[in-house]
Design a protein around this motif. Sequence first.
Motif, PDB file in Angstrom:
ATOM      1  N   PRO A  69       4.851   2.019   2.412  1.00 43.48           N
ATOM      2  CA  PRO A  69       6.125   2.735   2.204  1.00 43.48           C
ATOM      3  C   PRO A  69       5.889   4.242   2.163  1.00 43.48           C
ATOM      4  CG  PRO A  69       5.758   1.036   0.513  1.00 43.48           C
ATOM      5  CD  PRO A  69       4.473   1.218   1.250  1.00 43.48           C
ATOM      6  N   GLY A  70       6.936   4.981   2.574  1.00 41.81           N
ATOM      7  CA  GLY A  70       6.953   6.436   2.384  1.00 41.81           C
ATOM      8  C   GLY A  70       7.458   6.737   0.984  1.00 41.81           C
ATOM      9  N   THR A  71       8.384   7.649   0.865  1.00 42.47           N
ATOM     10  CA  THR A  71       8.932   7.949  -0.468  1.00 42.47           C
ATOM     11  C   THR A  71      10.191   7.130  -0.686  1.00 42.47           C
ATOM     12  OG1 THR A  71       8.003  10.169  -0.399  1.00 42.47           O
ATOM     13  CG2 THR A  71       9.751   9.772  -2.007  1.00 42.47           C
ATOM     14  N   ALA A 118      11.657   4.066 -10.233  1.00 41.63           N
ATOM     15  CA  ALA A 118      11.230   4.635 -11.521  1.00 41.63           C
ATOM     16  C   ALA A 118       9.908   5.383 -11.396  1.00 41.63           C
ATOM     17  CB  ALA A 118      11.102   3.511 -12.549  1.00 41.63           C
ATOM     18  N   ILE A 119       9.063   4.994 -10.434  1.00 44.58           N
ATOM     19  CA  ILE A 119       7.720   5.570 -10.331  1.00 44.58           C
ATOM     20  C   ILE A 119       7.769   7.075 -10.023  1.00 44.58           C
ATOM     21  CG2 ILE A 119       7.118   5.349  -7.871  1.00 44.58           C
ATOM     22  CD1 ILE A 119       4.519   3.979  -8.671  1.00 44.58           C
ATOM     23  N   ASN A 120       8.822   7.500  -9.332  1.00 40.17           N
ATOM     24  CA  ASN A 120       8.897   8.922  -8.960  1.00 40.17           C
ATOM     25  C   ASN A 120      10.164   9.621  -9.435  1.00 40.17           C
ATOM     26  OD1 ASN A 120      10.718   7.768  -7.179  1.00 40.17           O
ATOM     27  ND2 ASN A 120       9.303   7.810  -5.448  1.00 40.17           N
ATOM     28  N   LYS A 121      10.828   9.015 -10.414  1.00 36.85           N
ATOM     29  CA  LYS A 121      12.089   9.580 -10.919  1.00 36.85           C
ATOM     30  C   LYS A 121      11.879  11.013 -11.411  1.00 36.85           C
ATOM     31  CE  LYS A 121      15.973   7.690 -13.526  1.00 36.85           C
ATOM     32  NZ  LYS A 121      16.726   8.649 -14.063  1.00 36.85           N
ATOM     33  N   MET A 149      -1.408  15.960  -6.407  1.00 33.24           N
ATOM     34  CA  MET A 149      -1.200  15.448  -7.770  1.00 33.24           C
ATOM     35  C   MET A 149      -1.441  13.942  -7.830  1.00 33.24           C
ATOM     36  SD  MET A 149      -0.279  18.061  -9.651  1.00 33.24           S
ATOM     37  CE  MET A 149       0.798  17.617 -11.016  1.00 33.24           C
ATOM     38  N   GLN A 150      -2.050  13.425  -6.754  1.00 33.81           N
ATOM     39  CA  GLN A 150      -2.249  11.967  -6.654  1.00 33.81           C
ATOM     40  C   GLN A 150      -3.696  11.619  -6.287  1.00 33.81           C
ATOM     41  OE1 GLN A 150       0.848  11.527  -3.596  1.00 33.81           O
ATOM     42  NE2 GLN A 150       1.906  10.116  -4.946  1.00 33.81           N
ATOM     43  N   THR A 151      -4.650  12.442  -6.732  1.00 32.21           N
ATOM     44  CA  THR A 151      -6.048  12.222  -6.314  1.00 32.21           C
ATOM     45  C   THR A 151      -6.629  10.925  -6.870  1.00 32.21           C
ATOM     46  OG1 THR A 151      -6.846  13.519  -8.192  1.00 32.21           O
ATOM     47  CG2 THR A 151      -6.502  14.696  -6.097  1.00 32.21           C
ATOM     48  N   HIS A 152      -6.040  10.438  -7.941  1.00 31.80           N
ATOM     49  CA  HIS A 152      -6.467   9.168  -8.544  1.00 31.80           C
ATOM     50  C   HIS A 152      -5.723   7.990  -7.927  1.00 31.80           C
ATOM     51  CE1 HIS A 152      -2.807  10.604 -10.185  1.00 31.80           C
ATOM     52  NE2 HIS A 152      -2.728   9.802 -11.208  1.00 31.80           N
ATOM     53  N   TYR A 153      -4.570   8.275  -7.313  1.00 30.75           N
ATOM     54  CA  TYR A 153      -3.658   7.246  -6.807  1.00 30.75           C
ATOM     55  C   TYR A 153      -3.899   6.926  -5.337  1.00 30.75           C
ATOM     56  CZ  TYR A 153       0.938   5.430  -5.205  1.00 30.75           C
ATOM     57  OH  TYR A 153       1.944   4.689  -4.630  1.00 30.75           O
ATOM     58  N   THR A 154      -4.035   7.986  -4.496  1.00 32.09           N
ATOM     59  CA  THR A 154      -4.147   7.718  -3.049  1.00 32.09           C
ATOM     60  C   THR A 154      -5.373   6.868  -2.711  1.00 32.09           C
ATOM     61  OG1 THR A 154      -5.223   9.865  -2.600  1.00 32.09           O
ATOM     62  CG2 THR A 154      -2.809   9.778  -2.406  1.00 32.09           C
ATOM     63  N   SER A 186       0.868  -1.174   0.000  1.00 32.81           N
ATOM     64  CA  SER A 186       0.000   0.000   0.000  1.00 32.81           C
ATOM     65  C   SER A 186       0.905   1.225   0.000  1.00 32.81           C
ATOM     66  CB  SER A 186      -0.932  -0.062   1.223  1.00 32.81           C
ATOM     67  OG  SER A 186      -1.644   1.120   1.379  1.00 32.81           O
ATOM     68  N   SER A 187       0.692   2.164   0.899  1.00 33.69           N
ATOM     69  CA  SER A 187       1.520   3.389   0.910  1.00 33.69           C
ATOM     70  C   SER A 187       1.164   4.240   2.114  1.00 33.69           C
ATOM     71  CB  SER A 187       1.253   4.192  -0.357  1.00 33.69           C
ATOM     72  OG  SER A 187       1.868   5.464  -0.280  1.00 33.69           O
ATOM     73  N   ILE A 188       2.083   5.088   2.506  1.00 33.32           N
ATOM     74  CA  ILE A 188       1.776   6.177   3.434  1.00 33.32           C
ATOM     75  C   ILE A 188       0.610   6.992   2.867  1.00 33.32           C
ATOM     76  CG2 ILE A 188       3.450   7.742   2.368  1.00 33.32           C
ATOM     77  CD1 ILE A 188       4.061   8.926   5.087  1.00 33.32           C
ATOM     78  N   SER A 189       0.481   6.952   1.539  1.00 29.08           N
ATOM     79  CA  SER A 189      -0.588   7.690   0.853  1.00 29.08           C
ATOM     80  C   SER A 189      -1.968   7.070   1.066  1.00 29.08           C
ATOM     81  CB  SER A 189      -0.293   7.769  -0.651  1.00 29.08           C
ATOM     82  OG  SER A 189       0.911   8.443  -0.864  1.00 29.08           O
ATOM     83  N   ALA A 190      -2.028   5.947   1.764  1.00 30.68           N
ATOM     84  CA  ALA A 190      -3.337   5.430   2.195  1.00 30.68           C
ATOM     85  C   ALA A 190      -3.864   6.270   3.344  1.00 30.68           C
ATOM     86  CB  ALA A 190      -3.204   3.973   2.643  1.00 30.68           C
TER      87      ALA A 190
HETATM   88  C1  LIG Z   1       5.194   7.777  -6.277  1.00 29.72           C
HETATM   89  C2  LIG Z   1       5.303   8.660  -5.086  1.00 29.72           C
HETATM   90  O1  LIG Z   1       6.554   9.255  -5.039  1.00 29.72           O
HETATM   91  C3  LIG Z   1       5.136   7.891  -3.829  1.00 29.72           C
HETATM   92  O2  LIG Z   1       4.048   7.021  -3.948  1.00 29.72           O
HETATM   93  C4  LIG Z   1       3.566   6.841  -2.763  1.00 29.72           C
HETATM   94  O3  LIG Z   1       2.705   6.060  -2.522  1.00 29.72           O
HETATM   95  C5  LIG Z   1       4.258   7.703  -1.772  1.00 29.72           C
HETATM   96  O4  LIG Z   1       3.381   8.286  -0.902  1.00 29.72           O
HETATM   97  C6  LIG Z   1       4.933   8.700  -2.601  1.00 29.72           C
HETATM   98  O5  LIG Z   1       4.055   9.793  -2.856  1.00 29.72           O
END
Ligand SMILES: C[C@H](O)[C@@H]1OC(=O)[C@H](O)[C@@H]1O
Length: 253
Positions: free
Chosen positions: A186-188, A192-195, A152-157, A142-146
């Motif tokens: 994960p945090g940041t 490649a996803i955030n290069k 810029m991640q309204t579709h992703y979070t 998942s992600s810290i973004s959960a």
């Molecule tokens: C892709 C982002 O850098 C990365 O993706 C996540 O889920 C993290 O929260 C970061 O925003």
Amino acid sequence: MLLKDKVVLVTGASGGIGKAAAIGAARHGADVAINYHSDEAGAADAVAQIEALGRRAIAVKGDVAQVETAQAFVDAAVAAFGKVDVFVNNAGICPFHAFLDMPPEVMERTMKVNLFGAYYMVQAAANQMVKQGHGGSIIAVSSISALVGGGMQTHYTPTKAGVHSLMQSTAIALGKHGIRCNSVLPGTIETAINKEDLADVAKREYMSGRIPLGRLGEPDDLAGPIVFLASDLANYVTGAALLVDGGAFVNLQ
Ligand SMILES: C[C@H](O)[C@@H]1OC(=O)[C@H](O)[C@@H]1O
Ligand SMILES: NC(=O)C1=CN([C@@H]2O[C@H](COP(=O)(O)OP(=O)(O)OC[C@H]3O[C@@H](n4cnc5c(N)ncnc54)[C@H](OP(=O)(O)O)[C@@H]3O)[C@@H](O)[C@H]2O)C=CC1
């Protein structure tokens, strides 16, 4: 050796976190099946690195957004190694984009890869584990973004909140089969996803400045937590979420 002779499946393992998790599992004695979408060289390198550790590996190409990819991946792993002990749902995309003019196709693709793909993959892996009758471990990346937003991640979070929630619900649905379901957040992590995003020096300094441990993450930072949740050390851990973010989430001031 925490995963001696276990069979571990990892989606999106041609690079980044998935590849590190796959190699980390092999380092702990597992045979590994990886799924990937387009990076043939990355997938071949992951297989070569696992084999160099003395373990068996296969790479299975497939788009996780397609329903049939899930069963095909599980079937290929069972044909090669005879069983599925651990399933790591990792494949994901994050095409950064503003909210107000988000193209529907970008939003829908992100949902389909990150969330629908996770659902079908986890379902296929769980059915195999139930058939085998000796439990298993499922881990979603998942992600810290959960837990926090991104303009810029309204579709992703929402997809990352979704896979976190999926692990909570499947932990309940699958507990009676001895199948544990957990997520890592994960945090940041530099991949490649955030290069492109982190190529902006000001953004990069802002992101790393928020991290109490003083650095952005590396893919290998996820390997240990994923191996732990996969292993018998985590026998009584299910429905849990483990932040792996260098402390970024708790750093208010
Ligand atoms: C892709 C982002 O850098 C990365 O993706 C996540 O889920 C993290 O929260 C970061 O925003
Ligand atoms: N990096 C970070 O900061 C963070 C990442 N995450 C999550 O970690 C996971 C892995 O990301 P990360 O390692 O950073 O990114 P990478 O871009 O390095 O790796 C993504 C992987 O997913 C695969 N993939 C992408 N789309 C598909 C698809 N449709 N079907 C199958 N495989 C696919 C890619 O395969 P191929 O290259 O072959 O197309 C690649 O192996 C994602 O779910 C992401 O949301 C979570 C929090 C933070």
